[in-house]
Every structure is written in structure tokens, then in C-alpha cells.
Design a protein around this motif. Structure first.
Motif, mmCIF file in Angstrom:
data_model
loop_
_atom_site.group_PDB
_atom_site.id
_atom_site.type_symbol
_atom_site.label_atom_id
_atom_site.label_comp_id
_atom_site.label_asym_id
_atom_site.label_seq_id
_atom_site.Cartn_x
_atom_site.Cartn_y
_atom_site.Cartn_z
ATOM 1 N N PHE A 251 18.816 23.122 8.257
ATOM 2 C CA PHE A 251 17.944 22.246 9.041
ATOM 3 C C PHE A 251 16.577 22.159 8.375
ATOM 4 O O PHE A 251 16.010 23.188 7.971
ATOM 5 N N LEU A 252 16.037 20.945 8.298
ATOM 6 C CA LEU A 252 14.680 20.747 7.801
ATOM 7 C C LEU A 252 13.948 19.804 8.736
ATOM 8 O O LEU A 252 14.529 18.852 9.258
ATOM 9 N N LEU A 253 12.679 20.066 8.940
ATOM 10 C CA LEU A 253 11.797 19.159 9.671
ATOM 11 C C LEU A 253 10.846 18.564 8.647
ATOM 12 O O LEU A 253 10.087 19.293 7.994
ATOM 13 N N LEU A 254 10.927 17.240 8.477
ATOM 14 C CA LEU A 254 10.275 16.574 7.356
ATOM 15 C C LEU A 254 9.249 15.548 7.819
ATOM 16 O O LEU A 254 9.384 14.941 8.893
ATOM 17 N N GLU A 255 8.261 15.323 6.973
ATOM 18 C CA GLU A 255 7.336 14.213 7.149
ATOM 19 C C GLU A 255 8.112 12.906 7.189
ATOM 20 O O GLU A 255 9.055 12.692 6.414
ATOM 21 N N HIS A 256 7.718 12.019 8.096
ATOM 22 C CA HIS A 256 8.328 10.690 8.175
ATOM 23 C C HIS A 256 7.514 9.756 7.277
ATOM 24 O O HIS A 256 6.363 9.447 7.567
ATOM 25 N N LEU A 257 8.100 9.322 6.184
ATOM 26 C CA LEU A 257 7.367 8.531 5.196
ATOM 27 C C LEU A 257 7.141 7.082 5.612
ATOM 28 O O LEU A 257 6.391 6.360 4.961
ATOM 29 N N GLY A 258 7.797 6.645 6.660
ATOM 30 C CA GLY A 258 7.645 5.265 7.093
ATOM 31 C C GLY A 258 8.995 4.643 7.345
ATOM 32 O O GLY A 258 10.043 5.227 7.088
ATOM 33 N N SER A 259 8.972 3.430 7.845
ATOM 34 C CA SER A 259 10.224 2.774 8.223
ATOM 35 C C SER A 259 10.425 1.419 7.555
ATOM 36 O O SER A 259 11.402 0.740 7.826
ATOM 37 N N GLU A 260 9.491 1.014 6.678
ATOM 38 C CA GLU A 260 9.653 -0.288 6.038
ATOM 39 C C GLU A 260 10.639 -0.185 4.886
ATOM 40 O O GLU A 260 10.485 0.641 3.986
ATOM 41 N N SER A 261 11.642 -1.036 4.932
ATOM 42 C CA SER A 261 12.666 -1.030 3.892
ATOM 43 C C SER A 261 12.067 -1.406 2.547
ATOM 44 O O SER A 261 11.056 -2.112 2.454
ATOM 45 N N PHE A 262 12.713 -0.931 1.507
ATOM 46 C CA PHE A 262 12.360 -1.325 0.145
ATOM 47 C C PHE A 262 12.672 -2.803 -0.082
ATOM 48 O O PHE A 262 12.154 -3.424 -1.000
ATOM 49 N N LEU A 263 13.518 -3.376 0.781
ATOM 50 C CA LEU A 263 13.903 -4.776 0.696
ATOM 51 C C LEU A 263 13.018 -5.603 1.620
ATOM 52 O O LEU A 263 12.175 -5.064 2.341
ATOM 53 N N ASP A 264 13.209 -6.928 1.652
ATOM 54 C CA ASP A 264 12.440 -7.749 2.583
ATOM 55 C C ASP A 264 13.098 -7.737 3.962
ATOM 56 O O ASP A 264 14.089 -7.027 4.200
ATOM 57 N N GLY A 265 12.549 -8.516 4.897
ATOM 58 C CA GLY A 265 13.038 -8.506 6.263
ATOM 59 C C GLY A 265 14.460 -8.979 6.418
ATOM 60 O O GLY A 265 15.116 -8.676 7.422
ATOM 61 N N GLN A 266 14.979 -9.698 5.448
ATOM 62 C CA GLN A 266 16.367 -10.179 5.471
ATOM 63 C C GLN A 266 17.301 -9.320 4.619
ATOM 64 O O GLN A 266 18.449 -9.686 4.385
ATOM 65 N N GLY A 267 16.786 -8.193 4.167
ATOM 66 C CA GLY A 267 17.610 -7.308 3.359
ATOM 67 C C GLY A 267 17.790 -7.774 1.931
ATOM 68 O O GLY A 267 18.712 -7.317 1.243
ATOM 69 N N GLN A 268 16.924 -8.651 1.471
ATOM 70 C CA GLN A 268 17.029 -9.178 0.114
ATOM 71 C C GLN A 268 16.047 -8.466 -0.819
ATOM 72 O O GLN A 268 14.994 -7.983 -0.399
ATOM 73 N N PRO A 269 16.389 -8.394 -2.102
ATOM 74 C CA PRO A 269 15.521 -7.675 -3.047
ATOM 75 C C PRO A 269 14.182 -8.370 -3.248
ATOM 76 O O PRO A 269 14.108 -9.598 -3.283
ATOM 77 N N VAL A 270 13.129 -7.587 -3.349
ATOM 78 C CA VAL A 270 11.794 -8.092 -3.661
ATOM 79 C C VAL A 270 11.483 -7.667 -5.089
ATOM 80 O O VAL A 270 11.355 -6.474 -5.381
ATOM 81 N N ASN A 271 11.378 -8.633 -5.962
ATOM 82 C CA ASN A 271 11.248 -8.360 -7.390
ATOM 83 C C ASN A 271 10.133 -7.363 -7.687
ATOM 84 O O ASN A 271 10.311 -6.392 -8.429
ATOM 85 N N GLY A 272 8.977 -7.572 -7.093
ATOM 86 C CA GLY A 272 7.832 -6.715 -7.374
ATOM 87 C C GLY A 272 8.060 -5.260 -6.978
ATOM 88 O O GLY A 272 7.547 -4.344 -7.620
ATOM 89 N N ARG A 273 8.845 -5.050 -5.928
ATOM 90 C CA ARG A 273 9.102 -3.680 -5.490
ATOM 91 C C ARG A 273 10.041 -2.970 -6.472
ATOM 92 O O ARG A 273 9.864 -1.771 -6.736
ATOM 93 N N TYR A 274 11.001 -3.695 -6.998
ATOM 94 C CA TYR A 274 11.881 -3.096 -8.002
ATOM 95 C C TYR A 274 11.108 -2.770 -9.272
ATOM 96 O O TYR A 274 11.332 -1.734 -9.907
ATOM 97 N N GLN A 275 10.166 -3.636 -9.645
ATOM 98 C CA GLN A 275 9.355 -3.347 -10.820
ATOM 99 C C GLN A 275 8.454 -2.132 -10.580
ATOM 100 O O GLN A 275 8.279 -1.288 -11.471
ATOM 101 N N ALA A 276 7.915 -2.016 -9.362
ATOM 102 C CA ALA A 276 7.081 -0.852 -9.039
ATOM 103 C C ALA A 276 7.904 0.435 -9.101
ATOM 104 O O ALA A 276 7.425 1.466 -9.581
ATOM 105 N N ALA A 277 9.150 0.367 -8.627
ATOM 106 C CA ALA A 277 10.029 1.540 -8.684
ATOM 107 C C ALA A 277 10.375 1.886 -10.123
ATOM 108 O O ALA A 277 10.474 3.071 -10.488
#
Length: 503
Positions: A251-277
Motif C-alpha cells: 500500500f502507498l499513499l501518494l501525491e495526486h499529480l492532477g487529473s488532466e489527461s495528456f490528451l485533449d478533451g476528446q481523447g486525441q493526441p496534442v502534438n505539443g504535449r508529445y513533443q514536451a514528453a
């Protein structure tokens, strides 16, 4: 087999409701929870809390099924609430559609004594009795449902030891492994993530007397996560801070890093986010990482190598699972021998490649986007326990050929370009060797995933992974277009492994 037994003292109605919440977190389709107790013992309080937790709706109307006999709820796990008090004979339970209900979800049964032997032997009996000013809950049963319930209660105990015993628990996410995650929240505090990571159950020996997980170097305990997480945080990567831990229970209790997906609101890839990764990977690959990491003082984790045996047994998932699914029979000896010959030749070409800390599943489900931040801190990285020391190209292939979302060839190329530019900017970088290693690792990974997704359907009853197969085949075709993989591409083509299939 004798039933296992657990007891809980419940001081008041709040603690009774909390037990219902804990049981809800362990519930799976096919489970039966049998609630036994006198009038006023708390059965309705517990049932109401359980159903509201599954619905994630604290105000949900949960009427007693005393007169309707059964109430059904379309919750995360569909649950059917039975009240058998008015049954004149146990056989009437068939008329209520009890067996059909278990095919669709779980059953919560009040007055189970009315059902006699009609309840399955795997039912978990929950007896509520008055105890002073409160109640005593006695849980008994055998099988997976009871074990899950017991583990959920142990998770509540873990929360209590961390000062979060009164926290609200809600389902967050599960994955293809036995791990699961919950959001826990309490007034006045930021929500945290509760990680449930039971020790890996090793399967039967599959090669050289070793189970698959041992050969593939799959993490066997939560200690691997703790070690990798802390090393990454020290190295400038935004991973969850560990607030509390129980390494023995997982069991681990972890910091919640957030809830915003790496994708956009429709689940589609965002080019800039992939480049940042990709730029984050370039930073990581420019660092030197130890392969012996501290978990806690006196305990270390050896980061395993992504060696030839691990690469091959992963690639063999295509032969062992995907080929039988598309052909209706086992692979021929000729196919298996040719497959191993070509892959061994490619693994030879990796000799001398750049090796580094390889996170293994560096793709959209494991990346949180935090756009309000800057630089690499915009990317929160989770699910790091299976990290190995392996080719740096592997994680780039995992990102640029994201198994869970379709990346166009253009986004793939731009993601690669961002990584390569960042590596060149940081110093000497052998781009040609990297591009070849990228193609080999992309082909190995996507071959593996074709096999894994079929295995999840055939062995584990998870058919929804099959919808990803067309994307994975397309990625595999892209990887095999590199000249260094021409012989492997010819082998795949000759045996129809790249053709579109409906399973």
C-alpha cells in the motif's frame, strides 16, 4: 474448507457506512454479499453507503427493496439489492432473476437465511449485531470475494495509520495488472492517491524453469515503485511524492499529480504535449542513473537489465497468443525458428546502443498534463515500477507509437524530431544509431503488445483491449519499414502477421 473470519467494531452509523464504502471498493461482478442482522442492526445503512459509493453519488435515493424484493443500480459495478424477507420459499429466488443478476454484476442480499442453499459458497456473509452503543460486524467467507474484502479493510487500516482513517475512498483507475488506484479525500486537505499493489503472483515456469514475470523482469513488489519513484524525483522528474507506505502489504499513499489527461478533451493526441514528453525523455537520457537504488535504509532495489531473454520472451507473446488467434492453431516450427533467428539478429544490432533507465510504458495513460506549470514540470509521470536498464530508444518508441491512442505518422515524426533535437542540443548524439534502435524497439514493443492484448482477452476475460489491435498493426508496419528490419518484415508478411484481422 473452513470460512475465514474478520470482525470490526462499529461505534456508530458513520462507521457502519464507512464499512459499506470499504466493501464497495472491493466489489466485482459475480460477487454476493449477504447481510444478516436483526431489524435496526444497520443493514440498510451499510447497503445504502455501498450503493452510493459505487454510484459516486452521496445523495442517491436508495429505497429499501422490502416490497419490490429487488432494486437494481447501473453503477460502476452494477449492483442488485435483494431483500428476501417476504420470500415464502427459498426456490422463489430463481423467479427474482438472481443468477441472471450475477452475470450482469454483483448482488447485495438482505435476509440471506431465507435463501438457504441457493446462495453460492463464495458469498461473503456480513453479520451485524448490537454491541454496546454500537455494532459488531462479523465477515466470513472463502474465495476471492472475501480476500478482496479483507484487503480493502486492510487498506482502511493503512489509511488510519497514516492519519487518513476517516477519508472518503473512490475508485480512480485500474490497469492490466492486479494494481488499482483510489482517490482518498478529507476536508481541509488535498486529495491523495491510494495505490493498491499486491505482491505479484508468479505463474508456472514457461522457459528454463522460470515464470514469464521473472524472465521479463516484471516488478514483484511495491518496493520497486518506491525506489524508482524516489530516484526519478531526485533526478528532476515530476513523480508522486510518497506520503505513507506499507511495503509488506503493498500500500502507498501518494501525491495526486492532477487529473488532466495528456490528451485533449476528446481523447486525441496534442502534438505539443508529445513533443514536451519527448524533451523530458531527452533530459532523462542525458543523465546517469544508478542500477542499485535505496528503497528504505538498509533495503535496496536492483534495477533489472532489459536483456536478450526479456526482449525475446516479450516478442514471443506474438507467436504464443496472436498467431493462434488469427490462424486457429499453434505456430509452425518453421515460423517459430525463423522468428527467433530474425529477432536474435536484430538484438545483436543493439550491442553498443545507448542504455539508460527505461520506464517501459512511457505513454499517454501514465502521463498527467499540468499546463499551468512550466518546463518538464508540466508532465507528471506515474506507473514507474517496471523500469529496467535498457535502450533509450525503447521509451521514445513507447511514446511516439502510443498503444492507447492513434498517432499519425506526422505526429510520430515530430515527436522523434523533438527528442533528437534536444539530444543534439545537449551534446554528442549518434542519431543514425538511435533511429535504427528506435525501429527495432518499436517493432519489438508492438509485437509484444499484439500478443498481450490477445492474452488479456483469451486468458483474462478483458475483450476491450482487442479494439486497439488495428492501431498496433499499423505501428508495427511503420517500424518494420526501416531497412535494418527488412528480413523480419518479409517474415511477418509471408505469414500474414501484418494483415488486418477481426478477432
Amino acid at each position: 474448507m473452513a470460512d475465514l473470519v474478520l470482525e470490526r467494531l462499529l461505534a456508530d452509523e458513520t462507521e457502519t457506512a464507512r464499512l459499506g464504502e470499504d466493501l464497495a471498493m472491493s466489489l466485482r461482478p459475480g460477487d454476493v454479499l449477504a447481510l444478516k442482522g436483526d431489524l435496526g442492526a444497520g443493514k440498510s445503512t451499510l447497503a445504502r453507503a455501498l450503493i452510493r459509493t459505487l454510484a459516486d453519488d452521496a445523495g442517491l435515493d436508495v429505497p429499501s427493496p422490502t416490497f419490490t424484493l429487488v432494486q437494481s443500480y447501473d453503477t460502476r459495478v452494477p449492483v442488485h439489492h435483494f431483500d428476501l424477507y417476504r420470500l415464502s420459499s427459498a426456490a422463489e429466488i430463481d423467479e427474482l432473476g438472481f443468477d441472471e443478476a450475477l452475470l450482469q454484476g454483483a448482488a447485495l442480499v438482505e435476509w440471506p437465511e431465507k435463501a438457504e442453499a441457493y446462495l453460492p459458497p463464495t458469498a461473503v456473509l456480513i453479520e451485524l449485531t448490537h454491541h454496546g452503543d454500537g455494532r459488531l460486524a462479523r465477515l466470513s467467507g472463502q474465495g476471492d470475494a472475501f480476500k478482496r474484502a479483507a484487503r480493502s479493510l486492510a487498506m482502511r487500516d493503512f489509511l488510519a495509520s497514516a492519519g487518513w482513517g476517516e477519508a472518503q475512498r473512490r475508485y480512480f483507475i485500474g490497469d492490466a495488472s492486479a494494481r488499482s488506484y483510489e482517490i482518498v479525500s478529507r476536508d481541509g486537505f488535498q486529495p491523495l492517491v491510494l495505490m493498491n499493489s499486491p505482491r505479484l503472483v508468479l505463474g508456472p515456469p514457461v522457459r528454463d524453469g522460470k515464470p514469464y514475470a521473472v524472465i521479463a523482469h516484471t516488478a514483484q513488489s511495491v518496493s520497486a515503485f518506491v525506489a524508482i519513484d524516489r530516484a526519478l524525483k531526485a533526478g528532476g522528474v515530476s513523480v508522486p511524492a510518497i506520503e505513507a507506505e506499507d511495503l509488506e502489504q503493498g500500500f502507498l499513499l501518494l501525491e495526486h499529480l492532477g487529473s488532466e489527461s495528456f490528451l485533449d478533451g476528446q481523447g486525441q493526441p496534442v502534438n505539443g504535449r508529445y513533443q514536451a514528453a519527448a524533451e523530458l525523455l531527452a533530459m532523462m537520457h542525458g543523465r546517469t542513473w544508478a542500477d542499485r537504488l535505496e528503497v528504505v535504509p538498509g533495503v535496496t532495489h536492483e534495477v533489472p537489465p532489459f536483456d536478450r531473454a526479456a526482449m525475446m520472451i516479450e516478442a514471443d507473446l506474438l507467436i504464443d497468443w496472436y498467431v493462434p488467434a488469427i490462424t486457429g492453431g499453434p505456430p509452425s516450427d518453421t515460423l517459430r525458428a525463423g522468428y527467433h533467428q530474425e529477432w536474435n539478429a536484430l538484438f545483436d544490432r543493439l550491442d553498443g546502443s545507448e542504455y539508460t533507465l527505461m520506464l517501459r510504458d512511457f505513454h499517454s495513460p501514465n502521463i498527467i498534463w499540468r499546463g499551468e506549470r512550466s518546463g518538464h514540470d508540466r508532465l507528471g509521470i506515474v506507473d514507474v515500477q517496471d523500469a529496467l536498464i535498457g535502450p533509450s530508444a525503447y521509451d521514445v518508441a513507447s511514446l511516439a507509437m502510443d498503444a492507447r491512442v492513434t498517432l499519425s505518422p506526422e505526429i510520430e515524426k515530430q515527436t522523434l524530431a523533438a527528442y533528437i533535437a534536444a539530444r543534439h542540443a545537449a551534446g554528442a548524439f549518434d542519431e543514425s544509431a538511435f533511429v535504427e534502435a528506435y525501429a527495432i524497439m518499436a517493432a519489438q514493443r508492438n509485437s509484444k503488445i499484439l500478443g498481450i492484448f490477445v492474452r488479456l482477452e483469451k486468458r483474462d476475460g478483458k475483450p476491450y483491449y482487442l479494439r486497439h489491435l488495428p492501431r498496433i498493426r499499423d505501428y508495427l508496419r511503420r517500424a518494420l519499414s526501416h531497412p535494418a528490419l527488412a528480413r523480419l518484415r518479409d517474415l511477418y508478411t509471408a505469414h500474414g502477421l501484418l494483415e488486418e484481422r477481426t478477432l
